[in-house]
Motif scaffolding. Structure first.
Motif, PDB file in Angstrom:
ATOM      1  N   ALA A   1       0.828  -1.204   0.000  1.00 15.50           N
ATOM      2  CA  ALA A   1       0.000   0.000   0.000  1.00 15.50           C
ATOM      3  C   ALA A   1       0.861   1.252   0.000  1.00 15.50           C
ATOM      4  O   ALA A   1       0.555   2.248  -0.675  1.00 15.50           O
ATOM      5  CB  ALA A   1      -0.937  -0.014   1.201  1.00 15.50           C
ATOM      6  N   ALA A   2       1.965   1.215   0.748  1.00 14.36           N
ATOM      7  CA  ALA A   2       2.864   2.363   0.802  1.00 14.36           C
ATOM      8  C   ALA A   2       3.536   2.596  -0.543  1.00 14.36           C
ATOM      9  O   ALA A   2       3.687   3.744  -0.985  1.00 14.36           O
ATOM     10  CB  ALA A   2       3.918   2.145   1.887  1.00 14.36           C
ATOM     11  N   VAL A   3       3.940   1.522  -1.210  1.00 15.18           N
ATOM     12  CA  VAL A   3       4.548   1.643  -2.539  1.00 15.18           C
ATOM     13  C   VAL A   3       3.585   2.347  -3.486  1.00 15.18           C
ATOM     14  O   VAL A   3       3.973   3.245  -4.245  1.00 15.18           O
ATOM     15  CB  VAL A   3       4.945   0.264  -3.095  1.00 15.18           C
ATOM     16  N   HIS A   4       2.321   1.954  -3.436  1.00 14.92           N
ATOM     17  CA  HIS A   4       1.346   2.544  -4.350  1.00 14.92           C
ATOM     18  C   HIS A   4       1.137   4.030  -4.056  1.00 14.92           C
ATOM     19  O   HIS A   4       1.113   4.862  -4.976  1.00 14.92           O
ATOM     20  CB  HIS A   4       0.010   1.799  -4.245  1.00 14.92           C
ATOM     21  N   ARG A   5       1.036   4.379  -2.784  1.00 15.91           N
ATOM     22  CA  ARG A   5       0.800   5.778  -2.433  1.00 15.91           C
ATOM     23  C   ARG A   5       2.020   6.652  -2.765  1.00 15.91           C
ATOM     24  O   ARG A   5       1.864   7.785  -3.247  1.00 15.91           O
ATOM     25  CB  ARG A   5       0.450   5.904  -0.948  1.00 15.91           C
ATOM     26  N   VAL A   6       3.215   6.146  -2.504  1.00 15.96           N
ATOM     27  CA  VAL A   6       4.408   6.954  -2.786  1.00 15.96           C
ATOM     28  C   VAL A   6       4.638   7.056  -4.291  1.00 15.96           C
ATOM     29  O   VAL A   6       5.055   8.112  -4.788  1.00 15.96           O
ATOM     30  CB  VAL A   6       5.644   6.382  -2.062  1.00 15.96           C
ATOM     31  N   TRP A   7       4.350   5.985  -5.030  1.00 12.63           N
ATOM     32  CA  TRP A   7       4.430   6.072  -6.498  1.00 12.63           C
ATOM     33  C   TRP A   7       3.500   7.167  -6.998  1.00 12.63           C
ATOM     34  O   TRP A   7       3.897   8.018  -7.822  1.00 12.63           O
ATOM     35  CB  TRP A   7       4.049   4.730  -7.129  1.00 12.63           C
ATOM     36  N   TRP A   8       2.269   7.190  -6.530  1.00 14.12           N
ATOM     37  CA  TRP A   8       1.314   8.198  -6.971  1.00 14.12           C
ATOM     38  C   TRP A   8       1.766   9.595  -6.539  1.00 14.12           C
ATOM     39  O   TRP A   8       1.646  10.571  -7.300  1.00 14.12           O
ATOM     40  CB  TRP A   8      -0.060   7.879  -6.402  1.00 14.12           C
ATOM     41  N   GLU A   9       2.310   9.693  -5.351  1.00 15.46           N
ATOM     42  CA  GLU A   9       2.852  10.956  -4.863  1.00 15.46           C
ATOM     43  C   GLU A   9       3.938  11.467  -5.795  1.00 15.46           C
ATOM     44  O   GLU A   9       3.954  12.658  -6.170  1.00 15.46           O
ATOM     45  CB  GLU A   9       3.404  10.726  -3.458  1.00 15.46           C
ATOM     46  N   ARG A  10       4.859  10.596  -6.184  1.00 19.29           N
ATOM     47  CA  ARG A  10       5.947  10.976  -7.094  1.00 19.29           C
ATOM     48  C   ARG A  10       5.410  11.397  -8.460  1.00 19.29           C
ATOM     49  O   ARG A  10       5.927  12.333  -9.076  1.00 19.29           O
ATOM     50  CB  ARG A  10       6.922   9.810  -7.266  1.00 19.29           C
ATOM     51  N   LEU A  11       4.381  10.723  -8.920  1.00 17.05           N
ATOM     52  CA  LEU A  11       3.821  11.014 -10.238  1.00 17.05           C
ATOM     53  C   LEU A  11       3.203  12.408 -10.272  1.00 17.05           C
ATOM     54  O   LEU A  11       3.144  13.044 -11.330  1.00 17.05           O
ATOM     55  CB  LEU A  11       2.764   9.953 -10.588  1.00 17.05           C
ATOM     56  N   ASN A  12       2.756  12.893  -9.120  1.00 17.17           N
ATOM     57  CA  ASN A  12       2.073  14.187  -9.041  1.00 17.17           C
ATOM     58  C   ASN A  12       2.939  15.298  -8.466  1.00 17.17           C
ATOM     59  O   ASN A  12       2.450  16.423  -8.301  1.00 17.17           O
ATOM     60  CB  ASN A  12       0.824  14.048  -8.173  1.00 17.17           C
ATOM     61  N   ASP A  13       4.191  15.012  -8.156  1.00 12.90           N
ATOM     62  CA  ASP A  13       5.012  15.956  -7.403  1.00 12.90           C
ATOM     63  C   ASP A  13       6.022  16.677  -8.291  1.00 12.90           C
ATOM     64  O   ASP A  13       6.703  16.051  -9.100  1.00 12.90           O
ATOM     65  CB  ASP A  13       5.749  15.231  -6.278  1.00 12.90           C
ATOM     66  N   PHE A  14       6.118  18.000  -8.109  1.00 12.70           N
ATOM     67  CA  PHE A  14       7.048  18.823  -8.895  1.00 12.70           C
ATOM     68  C   PHE A  14       7.755  19.841  -8.001  1.00 12.70           C
ATOM     69  O   PHE A  14       7.967  20.989  -8.398  1.00 12.70           O
ATOM     70  CB  PHE A  14       6.295  19.556 -10.017  1.00 12.70           C
ATOM     71  N   TRP A  15       8.143  19.417  -6.802  1.00 14.71           N
ATOM     72  CA  TRP A  15       8.687  20.389  -5.856  1.00 14.71           C
ATOM     73  C   TRP A  15       9.953  21.055  -6.368  1.00 14.71           C
ATOM     74  O   TRP A  15      10.174  22.265  -6.122  1.00 14.71           O
ATOM     75  CB  TRP A  15       8.918  19.749  -4.492  1.00 14.71           C
ATOM     76  N   ILE A  16      10.785  20.318  -7.105  1.00 12.38           N
ATOM     77  CA  ILE A  16      12.034  20.918  -7.598  1.00 12.38           C
ATOM     78  C   ILE A  16      11.725  22.026  -8.609  1.00 12.38           C
ATOM     79  O   ILE A  16      12.355  23.103  -8.596  1.00 12.38           O
ATOM     80  CB  ILE A  16      12.940  19.841  -8.222  1.00 12.38           C
ATOM     81  N   LEU A  17      10.756  21.781  -9.482  1.00 15.54           N
ATOM     82  CA  LEU A  17      10.384  22.803 -10.472  1.00 15.54           C
ATOM     83  C   LEU A  17       9.685  23.981  -9.798  1.00 15.54           C
ATOM     84  O   LEU A  17       9.845  25.131 -10.226  1.00 15.54           O
ATOM     85  CB  LEU A  17       9.479  22.191 -11.538  1.00 15.54           C
ATOM     86  N   ARG A  18       8.924  23.719  -8.751  1.00 16.59           N
ATOM     87  CA  ARG A  18       8.318  24.833  -8.008  1.00 16.59           C
ATOM     88  C   ARG A  18       9.408  25.720  -7.401  1.00 16.59           C
ATOM     89  O   ARG A  18       9.309  26.962  -7.434  1.00 16.59           O
ATOM     90  CB  ARG A  18       7.411  24.292  -6.897  1.00 16.59           C
ATOM     91  N   TRP A  19      10.411  25.086  -6.827  1.00 15.05           N
ATOM     92  CA  TRP A  19      11.502  25.869  -6.248  1.00 15.05           C
ATOM     93  C   TRP A  19      12.164  26.727  -7.327  1.00 15.05           C
ATOM     94  O   TRP A  19      12.443  27.900  -7.106  1.00 15.05           O
ATOM     95  CB  TRP A  19      12.534  24.934  -5.609  1.00 15.05           C
ATOM     96  N   ARG A  20      12.426  26.147  -8.478  1.00  9.62           N
ATOM     97  CA  ARG A  20      13.154  26.863  -9.533  1.00  9.62           C
ATOM     98  C   ARG A  20      12.321  27.991 -10.133  1.00  9.62           C
ATOM     99  O   ARG A  20      12.783  29.135 -10.233  1.00  9.62           O
ATOM    100  CB  ARG A  20      13.557  25.878 -10.634  1.00  9.62           C
ATOM    101  N   TYR A  21      11.088  27.651 -10.525  1.00  9.59           N
ATOM    102  CA  TYR A  21      10.304  28.609 -11.293  1.00  9.59           C
ATOM    103  C   TYR A  21       9.426  29.522 -10.445  1.00  9.59           C
ATOM    104  O   TYR A  21       9.119  30.640 -10.866  1.00  9.59           O
ATOM    105  CB  TYR A  21       9.430  27.866 -12.312  1.00  9.59           C
ATOM    106  N   CYS A  22       9.023  29.074  -9.274  1.00  4.35           N
ATOM    107  CA  CYS A  22       8.150  29.896  -8.425  1.00  4.35           C
ATOM    108  C   CYS A  22       8.923  30.651  -7.347  1.00  4.35           C
ATOM    109  O   CYS A  22       8.530  31.752  -6.960  1.00  4.35           O
ATOM    110  CB  CYS A  22       7.064  29.034  -7.781  1.00  4.35           C
ATOM    111  N   LEU A  23      10.001  30.052  -6.854  1.00  2.00           N
ATOM    112  CA  LEU A  23      10.777  30.660  -5.776  1.00  2.00           C
ATOM    113  C   LEU A  23      12.139  31.170  -6.246  1.00  2.00           C
ATOM    114  O   LEU A  23      12.884  31.754  -5.464  1.00  2.00           O
ATOM    115  CB  LEU A  23      10.980  29.649  -4.643  1.00  2.00           C
ATOM    116  N   ASN A  24      12.464  30.894  -7.508  1.00  2.00           N
ATOM    117  CA  ASN A  24      13.772  31.272  -8.057  1.00  2.00           C
ATOM    118  C   ASN A  24      14.910  30.705  -7.220  1.00  2.00           C
ATOM    119  O   ASN A  24      15.936  31.335  -7.003  1.00  2.00           O
ATOM    120  CB  ASN A  24      13.911  32.795  -8.162  1.00  2.00           C
ATOM    121  N   ASP A  25      14.718  29.478  -6.745  1.00  2.00           N
ATOM    122  CA  ASP A  25      15.691  28.774  -5.900  1.00  2.00           C
ATOM    123  C   ASP A  25      16.163  27.548  -6.668  1.00  2.00           C
ATOM    124  O   ASP A  25      15.387  26.619  -6.917  1.00  2.00           O
ATOM    125  CB  ASP A  25      15.026  28.373  -4.587  1.00  2.00           C
TER     126      ASP A  25
END
Length: 342
Positions: free
Chosen positions: A288-312
Motif C-alpha cells: 500500500a505504501a509503494v502505491h501511495r508513494v508512487w502516486w505521490e511521485r507522479l504528481n510531485d514537482f517540488w524541484i520545479l516549483r523551487w526553480r520557477y516559483c521561488l527562483n531557488d
C-alpha cells in the motif's frame, strides 16, 4: 551564545556549512573541541516547543542505542537558545561521511533498513501521547509531498494538471533557456500523459489516520557513516506522525535511485526485508505504501516549483534522476512492488 555552555570552551572559528536546504548549520571550533551549531530557520518547524520536542526524542532514542546526536544542555538544562526571535541549538560534532545507496553494499542496505525500523519502533516507545497526532503538531512531510497531514488524501490529478500548465508556461517563458528548461518541458509533457493514462489508479484516502511516529526526512544527507557503520541520524525537524511504511518507501526511493532514474532493486529488496523485520511491518502494508508513494511521485514537482516559483535552484541537480524515476517506476511498477514485499 557559547557563554551559555561553560564546558564548550572559548570560540576559535565558526565555519558555515553548505549542506541543508531549510536551515543553516555551522562548524564551531573552540579550545575544547568542535561542535555543530544549528540555526533553525524553517517557519513550520522552527518554534521553540517543536524544537524541544525533537530534542527530547533524540535524547530518549540515544538511551535505546539509536545512533543520534542530541543537543548539548546549557547551564540551566535547556537545549534551545533564542536570539533575535530565532532559535539555535548546539550539538556535538560527529565526524563521518554521507553515503548514497550506490556506495552501500547489499549488507549495508540490510543494516540501513534495520536502522530505520529501529527508529520507528524506538519512537513508538519514547514519544508520549499528546505530543503530536493526525492533523496536529505531528503532521509532517519532507521536501517531496511536504506538509500533508497524517491520513491525507492522495493528490488529485485535476490539481496536478493545473500545476503542470503553470510550470510549462514558466519553463517555456524562461530567457535565456537552457538544457534544464528543455528537460523540464519534456518531463512535464511526459508526466501529463502518464497521469492521464493512470488517473484511475489514484489511491483512496486512508480509512484510519496514521499513528506511527517517523523521522520525516530520512535520506543520505541525514545519515552519517564512519567506515561501514552509521554513527548518527541527523536533522529531526520533520519528526511527526505519518504512515511509517511510506517513510520506508520514500527513503529507499532517495537512497537507491541511480542517475538514470532506476532503483537498485537488489538493494531495495535487502533493505525492505530488514525494515519489515525490524518494524514488524507486513507485506500488505508495504504494498500500500509503494502505491501511495508512487502516486505521490507522479504528481510531485517540488524541484520545479523551487526553480520557477521561488527562483531557488539549489535542488536543480536532483531533477534529472528524480523526474526519470517517476517514469521508470510507472513502467516497472510490479517489479518495484515485489522488491518491497518479496
Amino acid at each position: 551564545m557559547l557563554r551559555r555552555y561553560p564546558h564548550a570552551g572559548e570560540p576559535l572559528t565558526c565555519e558555515p556549512l553548505d549542506q541543508g536546504l531549510l536551515n543553516h548549520g555551522y562548524r564551531v571550533s573552540t579550545t575544547r573541541g568542535s561542535y555543530f551549531l544549528k540555526h533553525h530557520l524553517d517557519d513550520s518547524t522552527g518554534d521553540r516547543a517543536t524544537i524541544v520536542r525533537q530534542h527530547r526524542a533524540t535524547q530518549r532514542l540515544q538511551s535505546l542505542g539509536v545512533p543520534v546526536a542530541p543537543p548539548i544542555e546549557d547551564t540551566e538544562g535547556g537545549t534551545v537558545t533564542e536570539i533575535g526571535g530565532r532559535c539555535y541549538a548546539l550539538h556535538p560534532w560527529v565526524d563521518g561521511l554521507h553515503r548514497a545507496g550506490a556506495q552501500l553494499t547489499v549488507a549495508q542496505s540490510v543494516r540501513l533498513g534495520a536502522l530505520l525500523g529501529a527508529v520507528h519502533t524506538g519512537l513508538e516507545q519514547v514519544m508520549e501521547a499528546g505530543e503530536g497526532g493526525p492533523g496536529g503538531a505531528g503532521a509532517v512531510g519532507g521536501s517531496e509531498g511536504a506538509g500533508r497531514p497524517a491520513g491525507h488524501a492522495s493528490p488529485d490529478p485535476a490539481d496536478t494538471f493545473a500545476v503542470i500548465d503553470e510550470l510549462l508556461a514558466a519553463a517555456r517563458g524562461r530567457r535565456p533557456r537552457d538544457s534544464f528548461d528543455e528537460l523540464a518541458e519534456h518531463r512535464l509533457l511526459e508526466r501529463r500523459t502518464l497521469l492521464d493514462q493512470h488517473a484511475d489508479r489514484r489511491p483512496p484516502a486512508p480509512g484510519v489516520p496514521a499513528t506511527g511516529w517517523v523521522h520525516g526526512d530520512f535520506h543520505p544527507l541525514n545519515v552519517l557513516y564512519r567506515g561501514a557503520d552509521p554513527v548518527a541520524i541527523l536533522d529531526w525537524d520533520r519528526l511527526g506522525v505519518q504512515p511509517r511504511a511510506e517513510e520506508a518507501v520514500r527513503a529507499a526511493a532517495i537512497f537507491f535511485v541511480q542517475p538514470a532514474g532506476e532503483l537498485e532493486l537488489a538493494k531495495v529488496r535487502a533493505y525492505a526485508r530488514a525494515y519489515r523485520r525490524a518494524a514488524g511491518a507486513g507485506a500488505a502494508e508495504l504494498a500500500a505504501a509503494v502505491h501511495r508513494v508512487w502516486w505521490e511521485r507522479l504528481n510531485d514537482f517540488w524541484i520545479l516549483r523551487w526553480r520557477y516559483c521561488l527562483n531557488d535552484r539549489r535542488a536543480d541537480p536532483q531533477f534529472p534522476a528524480v523526474s526519470a524515476l517517476a517514469v521508470w517506476w510507472t513502467r516497472e511498477y510490479d517489479a518495484v512492488c515485489e522488491a518491497f514485499t518479496g
